[in-house]
Write a protein that holds these residues in place. Structure first.
Motif, PDB file in Angstrom:
ATOM      1  N   MET A   1      35.124  25.635  43.378  1.00 55.66           N
ATOM      2  CA  MET A   1      34.667  26.437  42.954  1.00 55.66           C
ATOM      3  C   MET A   1      35.025  26.761  41.867  1.00 55.66           C
ATOM      4  N   ASP A   2      34.426  26.924  39.957  1.00 56.09           N
ATOM      5  CA  ASP A   2      35.258  26.883  39.128  1.00 56.09           C
ATOM      6  C   ASP A   2      36.383  26.222  38.349  1.00 56.09           C
ATOM      7  N   SER A   3      36.564  25.042  37.275  1.00 59.58           N
ATOM      8  CA  SER A   3      37.779  25.017  37.409  1.00 59.58           C
ATOM      9  C   SER A   3      38.583  26.105  36.797  1.00 59.58           C
ATOM     10  N   LEU A   4      38.427  26.994  36.197  1.00 58.18           N
ATOM     11  CA  LEU A   4      39.069  28.037  35.449  1.00 58.18           C
ATOM     12  C   LEU A   4      40.003  28.403  36.545  1.00 58.18           C
ATOM     13  N   THR A   5      39.207  29.320  37.819  1.00 59.48           N
ATOM     14  CA  THR A   5      39.794  29.657  38.805  1.00 59.48           C
ATOM     15  C   THR A   5      40.671  28.780  39.801  1.00 59.48           C
ATOM     16  N   GLN A   6      40.333  27.523  39.533  1.00 59.62           N
ATOM     17  CA  GLN A   6      41.503  26.508  40.145  1.00 59.62           C
ATOM     18  C   GLN A   6      42.276  26.134  39.772  1.00 59.62           C
ATOM     19  N   ILE A 132      31.119  31.269  41.656  1.00 58.18           N
ATOM     20  CA  ILE A 132      31.894  31.346  40.436  1.00 58.18           C
ATOM     21  C   ILE A 132      32.217  33.592  40.750  1.00 58.18           C
ATOM     22  N   ASP A 133      33.613  33.566  41.629  1.00 56.42           N
ATOM     23  CA  ASP A 133      33.538  35.423  41.276  1.00 56.42           C
ATOM     24  C   ASP A 133      34.505  36.117  40.911  1.00 56.42           C
ATOM     25  N   PRO A 134      33.930  36.622  39.566  1.00 60.11           N
ATOM     26  CA  PRO A 134      34.973  37.357  38.979  1.00 60.11           C
ATOM     27  C   PRO A 134      36.293  37.782  39.164  1.00 60.11           C
ATOM     28  N   LEU A 135      35.565  38.922  40.500  1.00 61.67           N
ATOM     29  CA  LEU A 135      36.618  39.557  41.592  1.00 61.67           C
ATOM     30  C   LEU A 135      37.269  38.593  42.330  1.00 61.67           C
ATOM     31  N   TYR A 136      37.257  38.027  42.802  1.00 54.40           N
ATOM     32  CA  TYR A 136      38.100  36.769  43.517  1.00 54.40           C
ATOM     33  C   TYR A 136      39.148  36.077  41.951  1.00 54.40           C
ATOM     34  N   THR A 137      38.652  35.966  41.073  1.00 51.31           N
ATOM     35  CA  THR A 137      39.557  35.614  39.680  1.00 51.31           C
ATOM     36  C   THR A 137      40.365  35.987  39.223  1.00 51.31           C
ATOM     37  N   LEU A 138      39.690  37.493  38.817  1.00 53.07           N
ATOM     38  CA  LEU A 138      40.732  37.256  37.658  1.00 53.07           C
ATOM     39  C   LEU A 138      42.042  38.060  38.406  1.00 53.07           C
ATOM     40  N   PRO A 139      42.532  38.716  39.411  1.00 57.87           N
ATOM     41  CA  PRO A 139      43.819  38.912  39.837  1.00 57.87           C
ATOM     42  C   PRO A 139      44.843  37.816  39.213  1.00 57.87           C
ATOM     43  N   LEU A 140      43.582  36.450  40.044  1.00 56.04           N
ATOM     44  CA  LEU A 140      45.052  35.552  39.332  1.00 56.04           C
ATOM     45  C   LEU A 140      45.219  35.535  37.816  1.00 56.04           C
TER      46      LEU A 140
END
Length: 359
Positions: A1-6, A132-140
């Motif tokens: 995944m992208d660095s922001l998500t990780q 990169i998937d915003p729906l996974y990342t946004l809650p975090l």
């Protein structure tokens, strides 16, 4: 995944484990650092671009290596934070969870992650979530931003953090289920058309899990089937492309390396005197993310050359509108593949073989 998500995942996990001892802010910062550590392998001096491609997500992403490294980083946490001096096991648990969730999340993408290196060196790549998937990342991100604004743990924040982790994890579960639905629909279309492909792979189109691409390898051609989950069978569109034969590059070892890494989902291309290999799993035709020049034509023979990555545009004209239509469940012709489109209602796929490349 992208660095922001990780980083967001590491921060959320670190806060869940250490937030009550360190406070949400410090726990989130520590978790974000730990959550990005496995990707430091991008700075390793690999021999060439192909090695950098196939050996990324290796030792640093291994659950085995991460377990061995946990005491080192765990002690660093204990020594760095006085509040953890009496909670060594908790610190070690936080380290391993931040490192291992990074690796496990990467394994959900199609790239591949060597989770058990060196005990088992084959990469695991489920391919059920886009990188990169915003729906996974946004809650975090919501939970992490909140944590950074807090000095002390509160029950309300604890509930928000738990909800964020539950939502993101549940989204990964949905991705696996959606992948199965997309594959089944594509298999039905192929069966109706009389095609029995050698192998298929379902991956989400960029940034979502509602619109899927199923790649079907059929000899020296491959098919892209685009499957909107919100649409019916009539919303599925298909395109057929030449794959090229690997016989022309039989004497080029690096071509075999790329094919094995991609489990055969590769395309062999000729551009002038250059021979190239493209990984079909990442990117959309013809703009594949990973494409390498591996040989040059010299006197009619493909001669190995120092591998070089060939970069192309990531998207084509009309791709945004096409993507939005697919996510909404509507059939739409993709401009970049228009010339290879098949009328699934009128044409049997087997009756229209794609051209092959000559050496």
């Amino acid at each position: 995944m992208d660095s922001l998500t990780q980083a967001a995942l590491g921060a959320a996990v670190g806060t869940a484990v250490l937030g009550r001892r360190l406070g949400p802010r410090r726990a989130a910062l520590a978790g974000a650092v730990l959550g990005t550590l496995p990707d430091l392998d991008v700075f390793w001096p690999f021999d060439d671009p192909v090695d950098a491609f196939v050996l990324h997500r290796g030792a640093t992403h291994s659950l085995v290596v991460q377990a061995l490294a946990t005491p080192l980083f765990g002690e660093a946490l204990v020594r760095g934070f006085r509040a953890l001096r009496e909670h060594r096991r908790l610190a070690w648990a936080a380290v391993y969870l931040c490192l291992s969730t990074h690796a496990l999340l990467d394994a959900m993408t199609v790239y591949g992650t060597r989770l058990l290196w060196p005990l088992w060196t084959e990469p695991v790549g489920v391919g059920s979530v886009f990188i990169i998937d915003p729906l996974y990342t946004l809650p975090l991100l919501v939970a992490v931003v909140w944590a950074l604004c807090l000095r002390a743990w509160t029950p309300r924040f604890g509930r928000v953090l738990a909800a964020a982790l539950a939502l993101s994890t549940g989204y990964l579960g949905w991705g696996v289920a959606a992948q199965g639905i997309a594959r089944d629909r594509a298999d039905a279309v192929l069966a109706e058309a009389g095609i029995a492909p050698e192998r298929t792979l379902a991956t989400p189109t960029p940034f979502n899990t509602l619109f899927w691409r199923v790649i079907a390898i059929d000899g020296d051609r491959y098919l892209n089937l685009y499957v909107p989950l919100l649409g019916g069978a009539d919303a599925v569109t298909a395109y057929v492309h030449p794959r090229g034969g690997d016989g022309c590059l039989a004497g080029v070892p690096v071509a075999g390396t790329l094919s094995r890494f991609a489990h055969g989902f590769v395309r062999y291309e000729r551009s002038g005197a250059d021979w190239r290999v493209a990984d079909l799993r990442m990117g959309l035709t013809p703009s594949y993310v990973f494409r390498f020049a591996v040989a040059a034509d010299r006197g009619g023979i493909a001669t190995p050359v120092a591998p070089a990555r060939v970069r192309t545009a990531r998207s084509g004209d009309g791709d945004v509108d096409w993507l939005l239509a697919g996510m909404a469940g509507r059939a739409a012709v993709r401009t970049a593949e228009r010339d290879a489109a098949l009328d699934l209602d009128a044409v049997r796929l087997a009756a229209r073989p794609a051209p092959t490349l000559s050496c």
